[in-house]
Design a protein around this motif. Structure first.
Motif, mmCIF file in Angstrom:
data_model
loop_
_atom_site.group_PDB
_atom_site.id
_atom_site.type_symbol
_atom_site.label_atom_id
_atom_site.label_comp_id
_atom_site.label_asym_id
_atom_site.label_seq_id
_atom_site.Cartn_x
_atom_site.Cartn_y
_atom_site.Cartn_z
ATOM 1 N N GLU A 69 0.830 -1.210 0.000
ATOM 2 C CA GLU A 69 0.000 0.000 0.000
ATOM 3 C C GLU A 69 0.864 1.259 0.000
ATOM 4 N N LEU A 70 1.949 1.261 0.751
ATOM 5 C CA LEU A 70 2.835 2.433 0.751
ATOM 6 C C LEU A 70 3.508 2.596 -0.608
ATOM 7 N N ASP A 71 3.885 1.491 -1.225
ATOM 8 C CA ASP A 71 4.467 1.564 -2.579
ATOM 9 C C ASP A 71 3.490 2.219 -3.553
ATOM 10 N N SER A 72 2.203 1.941 -3.382
ATOM 11 C CA SER A 72 1.197 2.464 -4.319
ATOM 12 C C SER A 72 0.985 3.969 -4.172
ATOM 13 N N LEU A 73 1.445 4.549 -3.057
ATOM 14 C CA LEU A 73 1.255 5.985 -2.832
ATOM 15 C C LEU A 73 2.290 6.838 -3.561
ATOM 16 N N GLY A 74 3.304 6.213 -4.106
ATOM 17 C CA GLY A 74 4.329 6.983 -4.817
ATOM 18 C C GLY A 74 5.220 7.779 -3.885
ATOM 19 N N LEU A 75 5.529 7.224 -2.728
ATOM 20 C CA LEU A 75 6.419 7.895 -1.775
ATOM 21 C C LEU A 75 7.851 7.866 -2.301
ATOM 22 N N ASP A 76 8.706 8.667 -1.698
ATOM 23 C CA ASP A 76 10.097 8.710 -2.145
ATOM 24 C C ASP A 76 10.866 7.459 -1.737
ATOM 25 N N LYS A 77 10.507 6.905 -0.566
ATOM 26 C CA LYS A 77 11.179 5.691 -0.091
ATOM 27 C C LYS A 77 10.161 4.821 0.643
ATOM 28 N N VAL A 78 10.267 3.518 0.438
ATOM 29 C CA VAL A 78 9.495 2.541 1.210
ATOM 30 C C VAL A 78 10.426 1.373 1.500
ATOM 31 N N TRP A 79 10.492 0.929 2.758
ATOM 32 C CA TRP A 79 11.364 -0.195 3.072
ATOM 33 C C TRP A 79 10.894 -0.947 4.313
ATOM 34 N N LEU A 80 11.446 -2.135 4.467
ATOM 35 C CA LEU A 80 11.178 -2.977 5.624
ATOM 36 C C LEU A 80 12.408 -2.973 6.523
ATOM 37 N N GLN A 81 12.176 -2.798 7.805
ATOM 38 C CA GLN A 81 13.267 -2.803 8.780
ATOM 39 C C GLN A 81 13.172 -4.094 9.607
ATOM 40 N N PRO A 82 14.131 -5.005 9.480
ATOM 41 C CA PRO A 82 14.037 -6.287 10.186
ATOM 42 C C PRO A 82 14.082 -6.115 11.702
ATOM 43 N N TYR A 258 9.160 -7.384 10.753
ATOM 44 C CA TYR A 258 9.616 -6.113 10.185
ATOM 45 C C TYR A 258 8.761 -4.948 10.662
ATOM 46 N N ASN A 259 9.419 -3.796 10.824
ATOM 47 C CA ASN A 259 8.719 -2.515 10.795
ATOM 48 C C ASN A 259 8.553 -2.136 9.329
ATOM 49 N N VAL A 260 7.424 -1.511 8.991
ATOM 50 C CA VAL A 260 7.175 -1.059 7.621
ATOM 51 C C VAL A 260 7.259 0.462 7.610
ATOM 52 N N ILE A 261 8.107 1.014 6.747
ATOM 53 C CA ILE A 261 8.411 2.447 6.785
ATOM 54 C C ILE A 261 8.272 3.055 5.390
ATOM 55 N N GLY A 262 7.648 4.221 5.319
ATOM 56 C CA GLY A 262 7.567 4.984 4.078
ATOM 57 C C GLY A 262 7.921 6.432 4.344
ATOM 58 N N GLU A 263 8.455 7.124 3.327
ATOM 59 C CA GLU A 263 8.956 8.495 3.550
ATOM 60 C C GLU A 263 8.690 9.402 2.362
ATOM 61 N N ILE A 264 8.279 10.628 2.672
ATOM 62 C CA ILE A 264 8.341 11.747 1.726
ATOM 63 C C ILE A 264 9.542 12.580 2.147
ATOM 64 N N THR A 265 10.535 12.685 1.288
ATOM 65 C CA THR A 265 11.776 13.369 1.645
ATOM 66 C C THR A 265 11.582 14.882 1.659
ATOM 67 N N GLY A 266 12.080 15.531 2.702
ATOM 68 C CA GLY A 266 11.909 16.968 2.866
ATOM 69 C C GLY A 266 12.670 17.792 1.846
ATOM 70 N N ILE A 317 8.963 13.442 6.035
ATOM 71 C CA ILE A 317 7.817 12.905 6.775
ATOM 72 C C ILE A 317 7.809 11.395 6.604
ATOM 73 N N ARG A 318 7.819 10.675 7.704
ATOM 74 C CA ARG A 318 7.807 9.213 7.660
ATOM 75 C C ARG A 318 6.550 8.656 8.312
ATOM 76 N N VAL A 319 6.060 7.575 7.738
ATOM 77 C CA VAL A 319 5.079 6.746 8.423
ATOM 78 C C VAL A 319 5.816 5.481 8.859
ATOM 79 N N VAL A 320 5.613 5.096 10.117
ATOM 80 C CA VAL A 320 6.251 3.891 10.649
ATOM 81 C C VAL A 320 5.168 2.979 11.213
ATOM 82 N N MET A 321 5.076 1.771 10.643
ATOM 83 C CA MET A 321 4.201 0.746 11.191
ATOM 84 C C MET A 321 5.062 -0.138 12.080
#
Length: 456
Positions: A69-82, A258-266, A317-321
């Motif tokens: 879902e975060l990938d579909s938003l077109g964010l600058d970065k999306v990744w999984l943190q183990p 994993y934590n799920v993280i997405g970012e809009i870079t400032g 701005i980051r979203v962290v699950m």
């Protein structure tokens, strides 16, 4: 022709930059309420995936869903943190009854507490001692406790308007009850569920054995408030009654999640972070809609609103699950550890972990100077009936990010119904109101916008 195009562009630019904070907040609330995605996201997370106990298959599915879902938003970065998380499994449904001196049995509703050991295969049968606190337990001593089931029956304090304070006033018996009872040789522990409601639903939650040897660990379960009242009344009439319970839970080896993280870079301060988040895991009795599916989808919606409204933030701005808030806080600990190792500067961390009910305001853990600045924004929220701004604690997942110079904050919805659902089988999608959920998401986005625009 070129001059005309430049003139039009300048006019449009002037219109954008002439927007007031009131204008932007109005757009945020309108977009969230008219074309929001938080409710449909929650439906998928709750119904298609369901309860998401750390280490479970559903938690793994939720991670995959969140990243997609975060990938579909077109964010600058999306990744999984183990992150390594505990894996505790409930096993077959628990069973319990009260046996009166006459031999008549009455079935009651219980659930194993998270992290508890199982009973022996045949279950545990013993007489019962009722206590309200650890002082009463100590007064009974080994002579009054050994071989018996300790029944902790301290209710949440009903006259406290802040139900989180009422919860905090009695949750020690759930978390530490087994450790304290084991000191005196108890055979098991039964704890009154943490809710103000009187119903048949046992409420799960975490407990600990601290460093107690495995051989000394005793089974621990929650009993519904209705059945707690019944047990207490029956004990007054017949102190010789016995209680039987059987549970089949097991603690397995840690597993990777994993934590799920997405970012809009400032655009101006890419190395300064404002984060919004909630916890992706939940207990397994319900589907975790209020705790904390609501916080997850509201946090996702913040970034979606920024993208939809073409708000280009100054800060990243980051979203962290976060994973594993419920029984370990491993995700929050790992995120903070990695942020510190990388030298990341988190200026604001906002969490939603108090349910999807009508938002009332925010709590802020910050300096007096920062809080006074925040209070200047309060009139902007009053048209949306958001007026509760206090200095106080933030959510558990953002707490490890707190420093002397930054701000941690929590969305504060109306809490009167929250503990009716908290950790229980009725924490389900049908208990969440679409409009209330969307108002919470909009309020978070509005606050993030103000922090990003005006700093701390």
């Amino acid at each position: 022709m070129k001059k005309l195009i430049v003139l039009i562009a300048l006019c449009l630019s002037s219109q954008v930059f002439s927007q007031t904070d009131e204008d932007v907040l109005k757009q945020i609330y309108k977009t969230a309420l008219v074309e929001g995605k938080s409710y449909s996201w929650l439906e998928t997370l709750s119904i298609d995936i369901g309860g998401r106990l750390s280490g479970s298959l559903n938690a793994e599915r939720a991670v995959d869903w969140g990243k997609a879902e975060l990938d579909s938003l077109g964010l600058d970065k999306v990744w999984l943190q183990p992150v390594m998380v505990p894996k505790w499994v409930r096993g077959a449904k628990e069973f319990a009854y009260i046996k009166a001196g006459s031999g008549v049995t009455t079935n009651v509703n219980i659930c194993a507490l998270g992290g508890s050991v199982a009973t022996n295969p045949l279950g545990v049968t013993a007489s019962v001692v009722e206590v309200k606190n650890f002082e009463e337990l100590e007064a009974l001593g080994e002579a009054g406790v050994k071989g018996k089931i300790v029944f902790y029956n301290r209710p949440m304090q009903a006259d406290l308007i802040n139900t989180f304070s009422a919860y905090g006033g009695c949750v020690d018996q759930r978390y530490m009850g087994a450790v304290e009872a084991a000191k005196y040789g108890a055979a098991g522990v039964i704890v009154r569920s943490m809710t103000l409601n009187i119903d048949d639903l046992p409420h799960a939650g975490s407990m600990t054995y601290e460093d107690l040897p495995v051989s000394k660990r005793i089974p621990s379960a929650a009993i519904s408030t209705k059945d707690a009242n019944l047990l207490s009344t029956m004990l007054k009439l017949d102190t010789s009654l016995q209680f039987y319970f059987k549970q089949n839970c097991k603690q397995l080896a840690d597993v990777k999640s994993y934590n799920v993280i997405g970012e809009i870079t400032g655009s101006q301060f890419p190395n300064e972070y404002i984060i919004v988040g909630g916890h992706l895991d939940s207990w397994d009795l319900g589907d975790g809609s209020h705790d904390d599916g609501a916080g997850i989808v509201q946090s996702m919606e913040v970034l979606r609103l920024f993208k939809t409204l073409k708000i280009k933030p100054k800060h990243s701005i980051r979203v962290v699950m976060f994973m594993n808030e419920e029984n370990g806080l491993r995700g929050a600990t790992e995120y903070a550890k990695e942020a510190k190792a990388k030298g990341e500067k988190h200026v604001v961390s906002l969490e939603s972990d108090a349910g999807g009910f009508t938002p009332r305001g925010f709590s802020f853990d910050c300096t007096e100077a920062s809080f006074n600045k925040i209070l200047g924004w309060k009139p902007l929220f009053e048209p949306y009936l958001i007026h509760y701004f206090i200095q106080g604690g933030a959510g558990a997942d953002v707490r490890p990010l707190k420093t002397d110079s930054n701000i941690t904050a929590g969305l504060r919805p109306d809490s009167q119904r929250y503990f009716d659902h908290h950790h229980a089988a009725n924490d389900t999608f049908d208990a969440v109101n679409k409009r209330e959920l969307e108002l919470g998401a909009a309020s978070m986005a509005a606050l993030v916008y103000l922090f990003d625009t005006h700093g701390i």
